[in-house]
Structures are given as structure tokens and as C-alpha cells.
Design a protein around this motif. Structure first.
Motif, PDB file in Angstrom:
ATOM      1  N   ALA A 169       0.646  -1.301   0.016  1.00 18.78           N
ATOM      2  CA  ALA A 169      -0.021  -0.062  -0.165  1.00 18.78           C
ATOM      3  C   ALA A 169       0.723   1.429  -0.052  1.00 18.78           C
ATOM      4  O   ALA A 169       0.215   2.390  -0.144  1.00 18.78           O
ATOM      5  N   THR A 170       2.259   1.046   0.395  1.00 21.03           N
ATOM      6  CA  THR A 170       2.947   2.453   0.573  1.00 21.03           C
ATOM      7  C   THR A 170       3.857   2.537  -0.839  1.00 21.03           C
ATOM      8  O   THR A 170       4.404   3.711  -0.753  1.00 21.03           O
ATOM      9  N   LEU A 171       3.963   1.587  -1.546  1.00 20.78           N
ATOM     10  CA  LEU A 171       4.794   1.864  -2.924  1.00 20.78           C
ATOM     11  C   LEU A 171       4.162   2.845  -3.710  1.00 20.78           C
ATOM     12  O   LEU A 171       3.108   2.991  -3.699  1.00 20.78           O
ATOM     13  N   CYS A 172       4.926   3.303  -4.572  1.00 20.93           N
ATOM     14  CA  CYS A 172       4.661   4.715  -5.301  1.00 20.93           C
ATOM     15  C   CYS A 172       3.837   4.325  -6.412  1.00 20.93           C
ATOM     16  O   CYS A 172       2.892   5.397  -6.823  1.00 20.93           O
ATOM     17  N   ASP A 173       3.636   3.392  -6.946  1.00 23.30           N
ATOM     18  CA  ASP A 173       2.626   3.072  -7.869  1.00 23.30           C
ATOM     19  C   ASP A 173       1.200   3.015  -7.382  1.00 23.30           C
ATOM     20  O   ASP A 173       0.422   2.998  -8.593  1.00 23.30           O
ATOM     21  N   VAL A 174       0.845   2.956  -6.410  1.00 29.90           N
ATOM     22  CA  VAL A 174      -0.502   2.941  -5.878  1.00 29.90           C
ATOM     23  C   VAL A 174      -0.547   4.147  -4.662  1.00 29.90           C
ATOM     24  O   VAL A 174      -1.837   4.425  -4.205  1.00 29.90           O
ATOM     25  N   ALA A 175       0.527   4.655  -4.090  1.00 34.98           N
ATOM     26  CA  ALA A 175       0.289   5.406  -2.810  1.00 34.98           C
ATOM     27  C   ALA A 175      -0.493   6.669  -3.178  1.00 34.98           C
ATOM     28  O   ALA A 175      -1.173   7.278  -2.271  1.00 34.98           O
ATOM     29  N   ASP A 176      -0.650   7.204  -4.550  1.00 35.42           N
ATOM     30  CA  ASP A 176      -1.383   8.304  -4.730  1.00 35.42           C
ATOM     31  C   ASP A 176      -2.936   7.924  -4.627  1.00 35.42           C
ATOM     32  O   ASP A 176      -3.657   8.988  -4.110  1.00 35.42           O
ATOM     33  N   GLU A 177      -3.437   6.788  -4.777  1.00 40.69           N
ATOM     34  CA  GLU A 177      -4.707   6.491  -4.414  1.00 40.69           C
ATOM     35  C   GLU A 177      -5.094   6.542  -2.935  1.00 40.69           C
ATOM     36  O   GLU A 177      -6.170   7.204  -2.720  1.00 40.69           O
ATOM     37  N   LEU A 178      -4.085   6.339  -2.013  1.00 39.20           N
ATOM     38  CA  LEU A 178      -4.411   6.506  -0.620  1.00 39.20           C
ATOM     39  C   LEU A 178      -4.127   7.983  -0.322  1.00 39.20           C
ATOM     40  O   LEU A 178      -5.163   8.508   0.541  1.00 39.20           O
ATOM     41  N   ASN A 179      -3.486   8.727  -0.979  1.00 41.83           N
ATOM     42  CA  ASN A 179      -3.464  10.239  -0.524  1.00 41.83           C
ATOM     43  C   ASN A 179      -4.696  10.881  -1.132  1.00 41.83           C
ATOM     44  O   ASN A 179      -5.375  11.799  -0.469  1.00 41.83           O
ATOM     45  N   GLU A 180      -5.124  10.287  -2.323  1.00 44.61           N
ATOM     46  CA  GLU A 180      -6.477  10.697  -2.670  1.00 44.61           C
ATOM     47  C   GLU A 180      -7.786  10.655  -1.788  1.00 44.61           C
ATOM     48  O   GLU A 180      -8.523  11.474  -1.615  1.00 44.61           O
ATOM     49  N   ILE A 181      -7.470   9.551  -0.836  1.00 45.72           N
ATOM     50  CA  ILE A 181      -8.636   9.296  -0.116  1.00 45.72           C
ATOM     51  C   ILE A 181      -8.610  10.322   1.124  1.00 45.72           C
ATOM     52  O   ILE A 181      -9.926  10.953   1.523  1.00 45.72           O
ATOM     53  N   TRP A 182      -7.381  11.056   1.567  1.00 43.02           N
ATOM     54  CA  TRP A 182      -7.339  11.864   2.663  1.00 43.02           C
ATOM     55  C   TRP A 182      -7.075  13.460   2.102  1.00 43.02           C
ATOM     56  O   TRP A 182      -7.196  14.173   2.910  1.00 43.02           O
ATOM     57  N   GLU A 183      -6.923  13.533   0.893  1.00 44.55           N
ATOM     58  CA  GLU A 183      -6.697  14.861   0.039  1.00 44.55           C
ATOM     59  C   GLU A 183      -7.897  15.726   0.486  1.00 44.55           C
ATOM     60  O   GLU A 183      -9.118  15.779   0.127  1.00 44.55           O
ATOM     61  N   GLY A 184      -7.734  16.948   1.012  1.00 41.11           N
ATOM     62  CA  GLY A 184      -8.508  18.088   1.415  1.00 41.11           C
ATOM     63  C   GLY A 184      -9.543  17.764   2.522  1.00 41.11           C
ATOM     64  O   GLY A 184     -10.334  18.640   2.868  1.00 41.11           O
ATOM     65  N   PHE A 185      -8.879  16.674   3.148  1.00 46.70           N
ATOM     66  CA  PHE A 185      -9.980  16.446   4.473  1.00 46.70           C
ATOM     67  C   PHE A 185      -9.574  17.262   5.790  1.00 46.70           C
ATOM     68  O   PHE A 185      -8.258  17.235   5.985  1.00 46.70           O
ATOM     69  N   ASP A 186     -10.705  17.668   6.361  1.00 44.14           N
ATOM     70  CA  ASP A 186     -10.650  18.785   7.226  1.00 44.14           C
ATOM     71  C   ASP A 186     -10.764  18.132   8.526  1.00 44.14           C
ATOM     72  O   ASP A 186     -12.005  18.020   8.945  1.00 44.14           O
ATOM     73  N   TRP A 187      -9.697  17.612   9.382  1.00 39.45           N
ATOM     74  CA  TRP A 187     -10.039  17.111  10.663  1.00 39.45           C
ATOM     75  C   TRP A 187     -10.810  17.921  11.697  1.00 39.45           C
ATOM     76  O   TRP A 187     -11.312  17.445  12.493  1.00 39.45           O
ATOM     77  N   SER A 188     -10.402  19.144  11.693  1.00 35.62           N
ATOM     78  CA  SER A 188     -11.064  20.105  12.509  1.00 35.62           C
ATOM     79  C   SER A 188     -12.677  20.354  12.434  1.00 35.62           C
ATOM     80  O   SER A 188     -13.085  20.637  13.235  1.00 35.62           O
ATOM     81  N   THR A 189     -13.130  20.167  11.223  1.00 36.31           N
ATOM     82  CA  THR A 189     -14.408  20.193  11.090  1.00 36.31           C
ATOM     83  C   THR A 189     -15.309  18.951  10.808  1.00 36.31           C
ATOM     84  O   THR A 189     -16.347  19.085  10.888  1.00 36.31           O
ATOM     85  N   ALA A 190     -14.543  17.749  10.781  1.00 39.98           N
ATOM     86  CA  ALA A 190     -15.232  16.414  10.407  1.00 39.98           C
ATOM     87  C   ALA A 190     -15.774  15.981  11.465  1.00 39.98           C
ATOM     88  O   ALA A 190     -15.619  16.057  12.579  1.00 39.98           O
ATOM     89  N   THR A 191     -16.954  15.382  11.107  1.00 36.78           N
ATOM     90  CA  THR A 191     -17.968  14.688  12.099  1.00 36.78           C
ATOM     91  C   THR A 191     -17.058  13.282  12.537  1.00 36.78           C
ATOM     92  O   THR A 191     -16.588  12.712  11.803  1.00 36.78           O
ATOM     93  N   GLU A 192     -17.746  12.564  13.394  1.00 34.66           N
ATOM     94  CA  GLU A 192     -17.217  11.330  13.714  1.00 34.66           C
ATOM     95  C   GLU A 192     -17.563  10.358  12.767  1.00 34.66           C
ATOM     96  O   GLU A 192     -16.535   9.419  12.130  1.00 34.66           O
ATOM     97  N   ASP A 193     -18.744  10.334  12.202  1.00 28.15           N
ATOM     98  CA  ASP A 193     -19.170   9.830  11.010  1.00 28.15           C
ATOM     99  C   ASP A 193     -18.138   9.733   9.647  1.00 28.15           C
ATOM    100  O   ASP A 193     -17.688   8.825   8.979  1.00 28.15           O
TER     101      ASP A 193
END
Length: 320
Positions: A169-193
Motif C-alpha cells: 500500500a505504500t509503494l509509489c505506483d499505488v500510494a497516490d490512491e491512498l493520498n486521494e482518500i485523505w486529500e482535502g480532508f479537514d479533521w477540525s470540522t469533520a464529524t465522527e461519522d
């Protein structure tokens, strides 16, 4: 902020989301014989003169001294290097594949060897390049140069104690997919759900890549090998017990440097209700740190050779 600190910050998110980490179990398996016959870097003349020169350690100057020596290959490049020593030092690397909680996990153990007795030098804690079928799949943090002082002796491997772990999951040929999951995610305003949903999505991604893609994997360690004045002052500091030179800006409060009032000015203590120290946070400007690190260095510690880059033999394994 230095790139390796950004990598560590990224690791916190990765761990929180069950992604594989940067530091692993510190263990060593048998290293491969290299068959190389490294040249030696001789100290300067006046080996017993007793003369000294005032030097200090600046990590920015160390970084600048190796800039442009080597550009690591990019993700997707075809890359098959030759093993090569530099300034009498040869990197050695071991990689072992095992299952951790059902996930293929590779532990990489970096080290150095030499044929020059008691050779002290600055080198990376563990810069690695990973290929699959000779195509680069290195994790995004695998090529960072973090200098530290080492002493290698003939016939032995000096370990860096900075092991590396990676998974599919950390290798560079797929890692961008993981980054996209969290890209722009705002922990300060996110709900528990919302947080739970992202964590579930990450867990599904990790499960999808729990097994390494089949192929022949080769893991290389590379590093600039630095002698000269930077290694000489690092040797003197090491003799005082001051190590972890690349991180002293933040870790000086846990060394003897904290006795210097100039260093103390840039540190803040967190205490518990009884006044016991919980943590000490420092951010010491480089100029202040350089003043605190200045020492009289014996001229015989200084080897008059420029930095050069060394590459290990590959640690190889195949996934069917």
C-alpha cells in the motif's frame, strides 16, 4: 520544514489510518558479500601535530555539500545500478519479507562496511530505492538524505539503527490512491461519522494491497559519504555523546546542549501537576545551534576528500 520531518508528519496520518510505517523492528539478518575492494580515504598530514581548528556543524551546509551529486530515479523509471563504494565506504542492505497481521511487510535494515580501519564518516540513516522487475516503486519517503555520523570497521557491518518497513500500500505506483482518500480532508470540522468513513475507506485500500504485486523486488541503499570538516566536527561531538545531528534543532533539549542558556531560550517544558517534566519542545535557530556546537577539532580528524555517492548491492526477493 525539512522533507524528512514532513515524512514523519505524514507517517502520523498513515499510522492513524492503518497504513504501514517508516520505522520497523531493529533486527539484522546476514548481509551479502560484496566482493568489492573499496579504496581508502587517508587523513590529512600532521597526524600527530596536536594542531586544532575551530569548526561547527550546520546541517544545511552538509545538505548543500551533496546537492546535485545524485538524483534518485522517479517512480516508474527503469533503474539497475551498479554497486559502488565511495570514500572507502560501501552501503549494505538486507530486506526480509514477512506477514504482519495478514499483510506482506518488508523490513529493510541499512548499514555500512569498509576496509579502512576505524573510518568515521557522515552518511544517510537509510535512503533506499525499491524496484519491482527493475521498475522503481520506492515509497515517497525512501530517498531522503538524513545525515548521521558512523564509524565502520573492516569485516563488520555498522548498522544505522533506522530500519525501514514498507507494504504494497505504500509503494509509489499505488500510494497516490491512498493520498486521494485523505486529500482535502479537514479533521477540525469533520464529524465522527466522516472520520469513520475515511478510515473504513483506507482499511479497504490497505486490504486490497495486503499482498505485494508479484515480481522480483530489489532494494538498494544509497548515500553520500562525507569526510572532511563536517565528519571531523561530527566525530568530536560524537565523542561527547552528541548524536542525532540532523534533528538537533528539535532534540537539543534532551542533550548536554541544553546546559547552554542560548539553547534553553528556544525550548519550552511541559510539566505535570507535581512539576515533573513531561516533554521538552525545542526549535533552535541554526545560528544559535552552530554557536553551541563549535569545538576545537584536531586537524588529524580531517580527511581532505570531497563527498561522493555510494550504492549497495541489491537485497533481492521474489513474490510469486
Amino acid at each position: 520544514m525539512r522533507k524528512f520531518l514532513l515524512a514523519l508528519a505524514a507517517l502520523v496520518v498513515a499510522v492513524a489510518s492503518a497504513a504501514a510505517g517508516w520505522f520497523g523492528v531493529k533486527a539484522w539478518k546476514a548481509s551479502q558479500a560484496t566482493g568489492e575492494s573499496p579504496s581508502t580515504a587517508s587523513p590529512s598530514a600532521a597526524a600527530t601535530s596536536g594542531d586544532t581548528v575551530d569548526l561547527t556543524f550546520r546541517v544545511s551546509e552538509v545538505d548543500a555539500s551533496v546537492e546535485g551529486l545524485f538524483e534518485p530515479p522517479a517512480c516508474g523509471d527503469t533503474w539497475t545500478p551498479s554497486s559502488d563504494q565511495a570514500n572507502g565506504v560501501l552501503p549494505k542492505v538486507d530486506a526480509s519479507l514477512r506477514q504482519v497481521a495478514g499483510t506482506d511487510t518488508v523490513t529493510v535494515v541499512p548499514g555500512y562496511t569498509t576496509e579502512t580501519a576505524g573510518l568515521g564518516f557522515l552518511a544517510s540513516e537509510g535512503s533506499i530505492i525499491v524496484t519491482r522487475d527493475d521498475v522503481v516503486v520506492t515509497p515517497g519517503w525512501g530517498a531522503e538524505f538524513v545525515p548521521e555520523y558512523y564509524v565502520a570497521t573492516p569485516g563488520e557491518t555498522t548498522l544505522t539503527q533506522s530500519n525501514v518497513e514498507f507494504t504494497g500500500a505504500t509503494l509509489c505506483d499505488v500510494a497516490d490512491e491512498l493520498n486521494e482518500i485523505w486529500e482535502g480532508f479537514d479533521w477540525s470540522t469533520a464529524t465522527e461519522d466522516e472520520i469513520t468513513a475515511k478510515q473504513d475507506e483506507t482499511a479497504a485500500f490497505n486490504a486490497e494491497h495486503a499482498s505485494l504485486t508479484p515480481g522480483t523486488y530489489r532494494v538498494y541503499q544509497w548515500s553520500p559519504i562525507i569526510l572532511g570538516e563536517p565528519a571531523a566536527i561530527a566525530r568530536v561531538l560524537s565523542e561527547e555523546g552528541i548524536t542525532g545531528l540532523a534533528g538537533l534543532q528539535y532534540n537539543a533539549g534532551y542533550t548536554a546542549l541544553y546546559d547552554d542558556p542560548l539553547v534553553q531560550e528556544h525550548c519550552t517544558d511541559q510539566l505535570d501537576a507535581e512539576g515533573n517534566l513531561l516533554s521538552r519542545n525545542c526549535d533552535v535557530p541554526e545560528d544559535v545551534l552552530a554557536e553551541a556546537l563549535e569545538r576545537a577539532v584536531p586537524v588529524e580528524y580531517i580527511a581532505d576528500v570531497p563527498p561522493a555517492v555510494a550504492f549497495s548491492l541489491a537485497a533481492e526477493f521474489t513474490v510469486e
